[in-house]
Scaffold this motif. Structure first.
Motif, PDB file in Angstrom:
ATOM      1  N   LYS A 146       0.865  -1.188   0.000  1.00 14.93           N
ATOM      2  CA  LYS A 146       0.000   0.000   0.000  1.00 14.93           C
ATOM      3  C   LYS A 146       0.892   1.226   0.000  1.00 14.93           C
ATOM      4  O   LYS A 146       1.930   1.233   0.660  1.00 14.93           O
ATOM      5  N   GLU A 200       0.638   5.687  -0.154  1.00 16.33           N
ATOM      6  CA  GLU A 200      -0.171   6.894  -0.296  1.00 16.33           C
ATOM      7  C   GLU A 200       0.638   7.957  -1.014  1.00 16.33           C
ATOM      8  O   GLU A 200       1.831   8.125  -0.745  1.00 16.33           O
ATOM      9  N   ILE A 250      -3.782  10.176  -3.496  1.00 15.82           N
ATOM     10  CA  ILE A 250      -4.037   8.852  -4.060  1.00 15.82           C
ATOM     11  C   ILE A 250      -3.601   7.785  -3.060  1.00 15.82           C
ATOM     12  O   ILE A 250      -2.582   7.930  -2.388  1.00 15.82           O
ATOM     13  N   GLN A 251      -4.450   6.777  -2.914  1.00 20.47           N
ATOM     14  CA  GLN A 251      -4.047   5.589  -2.166  1.00 20.47           C
ATOM     15  C   GLN A 251      -3.920   4.467  -3.189  1.00 20.47           C
ATOM     16  O   GLN A 251      -4.860   4.196  -3.934  1.00 20.47           O
ATOM     17  N   LEU A 252      -2.739   3.856  -3.202  1.00 19.99           N
ATOM     18  CA  LEU A 252      -2.467   2.825  -4.199  1.00 19.99           C
ATOM     19  C   LEU A 252      -2.360   1.465  -3.509  1.00 19.99           C
ATOM     20  O   LEU A 252      -1.738   1.349  -2.449  1.00 19.99           O
ATOM     21  N   TYR A 253      -3.012   0.481  -4.099  1.00 18.04           N
ATOM     22  CA  TYR A 253      -2.997  -0.874  -3.546  1.00 18.04           C
ATOM     23  C   TYR A 253      -2.444  -1.828  -4.602  1.00 18.04           C
ATOM     24  O   TYR A 253      -2.893  -1.788  -5.747  1.00 18.04           O
ATOM     25  N   PHE A 312      -6.730   1.777  -7.028  1.00 15.89           N
ATOM     26  CA  PHE A 312      -6.439   3.065  -6.382  1.00 15.89           C
ATOM     27  C   PHE A 312      -7.717   3.755  -5.935  1.00 15.89           C
ATOM     28  O   PHE A 312      -8.812   3.472  -6.441  1.00 15.89           O
ATOM     29  N   GLN A 313      -7.542   4.640  -4.956  1.00 12.82           N
ATOM     30  CA  GLN A 313      -8.617   5.514  -4.490  1.00 12.82           C
ATOM     31  C   GLN A 313      -8.012   6.892  -4.341  1.00 12.82           C
ATOM     32  O   GLN A 313      -6.790   7.034  -4.312  1.00 12.82           O
ATOM     33  N   ALA A 341      -3.797   8.146 -13.038  1.00 10.17           N
ATOM     34  CA  ALA A 341      -3.796   6.984 -12.143  1.00 10.17           C
ATOM     35  C   ALA A 341      -4.512   5.814 -12.800  1.00 10.17           C
ATOM     36  O   ALA A 341      -4.071   4.662 -12.718  1.00 10.17           O
ATOM     37  N   THR A 401      -2.657   2.305 -13.694  1.00  5.21           N
ATOM     38  CA  THR A 401      -3.026   0.999 -13.147  1.00  5.21           C
ATOM     39  C   THR A 401      -3.349   0.014 -14.276  1.00  5.21           C
ATOM     40  O   THR A 401      -2.934  -1.143 -14.224  1.00  5.21           O
ATOM     41  N   ALA A 415       0.525   9.698  -9.533  1.00  3.51           N
ATOM     42  CA  ALA A 415       0.235   8.263  -9.485  1.00  3.51           C
ATOM     43  C   ALA A 415       1.484   7.443  -9.819  1.00  3.51           C
ATOM     44  O   ALA A 415       1.718   6.384  -9.228  1.00  3.51           O
ATOM     45  N   THR A 442       3.946   7.448  -6.987  1.00  3.79           N
ATOM     46  CA  THR A 442       3.418   6.606  -5.913  1.00  3.79           C
ATOM     47  C   THR A 442       3.651   5.128  -6.247  1.00  3.79           C
ATOM     48  O   THR A 442       4.027   4.337  -5.381  1.00  3.79           O
TER      49      THR A 442
END
Lengths: 162, 150
Positions: free
Chosen positions: B31, B33, B43-46, B59-60, B71, B75, B132, B135
């Motif tokens: 994860k 951020e 952005i939160q990236l998973y 992502f969120q 982003a 992805t 993005a 990140t």
């Protein structure tokens, strides 16, 4: 209180034994003063005084009322900050179009606004918005320019297919 | 002066309206951020990385059309790729956004990522597009904490 900076007119006289500082406020104003800034401020005060503060205030209130009416007619414009006696600025969000995208499109039409969190992140949180767009008007702005802004905002919608 | 359409290309608008992989990955093993403090884009990236391959990514976050579309494009591009391939793509996009001509002139090899090429003509928006990607790079390097574009 000892000065934290030295140099220039903050000195009265210096010997091997002792440094004598100048009187206040010079003691705390080391280095070359902001001469251009002072002259500029003087010119600005002369200018504003010549126009008249009351006239400026009255005109800006008219502009604000006109702009508020014009922009409120555009669907999806939501004002942030509607205090009765606020300064001549309009902060708003525009549907789901992010303020930075609004700003870029307006910029291309020759309109400069500020976008983002305006160094006021807690306020953005309070209103539950990520960013706002902000048009700052002054007495050198005109109603025609507000019309241009309103038209340009409609173009923003077109660009984003809203 | 560049046309607005160079920046807001159809691909960008479409990915902004319908971002791909816009979800939280419940089984993420990385994860990260990303945050742009100047403009507030977040952005939160998973990622789920297994044996050096990006098996899944989501992502969120909140941000402008450019950051969201970038982003989304990022992805969908790196999903299924190896970590090494993803870093390679990062380097290419990074060069393109910075306006380095060898990358800007090589749009054909960029595929749909070429839609981000117009951004380099809008200096104020480069960071929106690169957030993005930076990140992602931090996530691949397994850096803890928040990635900033500043």
């Amino acid at each position: 209180m000892p000065p934290y900076q030295g140099g220039g007119d903050m000195i009265s006289f210096v010997t091997f034994e002792k440094t004598h500082y100048n009187t206040l406020p010079y003691k705390f104003e080391a280095g070359t003063p902001n001469i251009a800034g002072v002259i500029g401020l003087g010119a600005a005060i002369d200018y504003v005084s010549a126009v008249g503060l009351e006239r400026i205030s009255k005109y800006e209130q008219e502009l604000l009322e006109y702009a508020s009416r014009k922009l409120s007619e555009i669907e999806d414009v939501r004002f942030i900050g509607t205090a009765k006696e606020k300064a001549c600025i309009i902060s708003f969000i525009f549907g789901d179009i992010h303020a930075h995208d609004v700003g870029t499109v307006l910029d291309r039409e020759g309109i400069a606004i500020r976008t983002g969190h305006h160094c006021a992140m807690p306020v953005m949180e309070r209103f539950g918005v990520p960013a706002t767009a902000r048009a700052s008007l002054a007495f050198y702005n005109t109603k025609e320019e507000i019309d241009t802004l309103a038209e340009a905002l409609k173009n923003v919608k077109k660009v984003f297919g809203r | 002066m560049s046309d607005l359409r160079d920046l807001y290309q159809e691909v960008i608008l479409e990915h902004n309206n319908k971002p791909r992989n816009f979800r939280v990955l419940a089984d993420a093993n990385r994860k990260q951020e990303g945050f742009n403090p100047l403009c507030g884009d977040r952005i939160q990236l998973y990622l789920r990385v297994e044996n050096g391959q990006i098996k899944d990514i989501g992502f969120q976050g909140s941000g402008c059309a450019i950051s969201k579309a970038s982003a989304s494009l990022m992805t969908s591009t790196v999903k299924g790729k190896s970590e090494a391939e993803a870093v390679e793509i990062f380097e290419k996009v990074h060069g393109m956004l910075a306006g380095q001509t060898e990358h800007c002139g090589d749009l054909e090899s960029m595929g749909r990522l070429g839609a981000l090429s117009g951004v380099c003509e809008f200096p104020a928006r480069v960071k929106c597009a690169s957030l993005a990607w930076h990140t992602l790079k931090s996530a691949l390097e397994n850096k803890d904490g928040v990635t900033s574009t500043e």
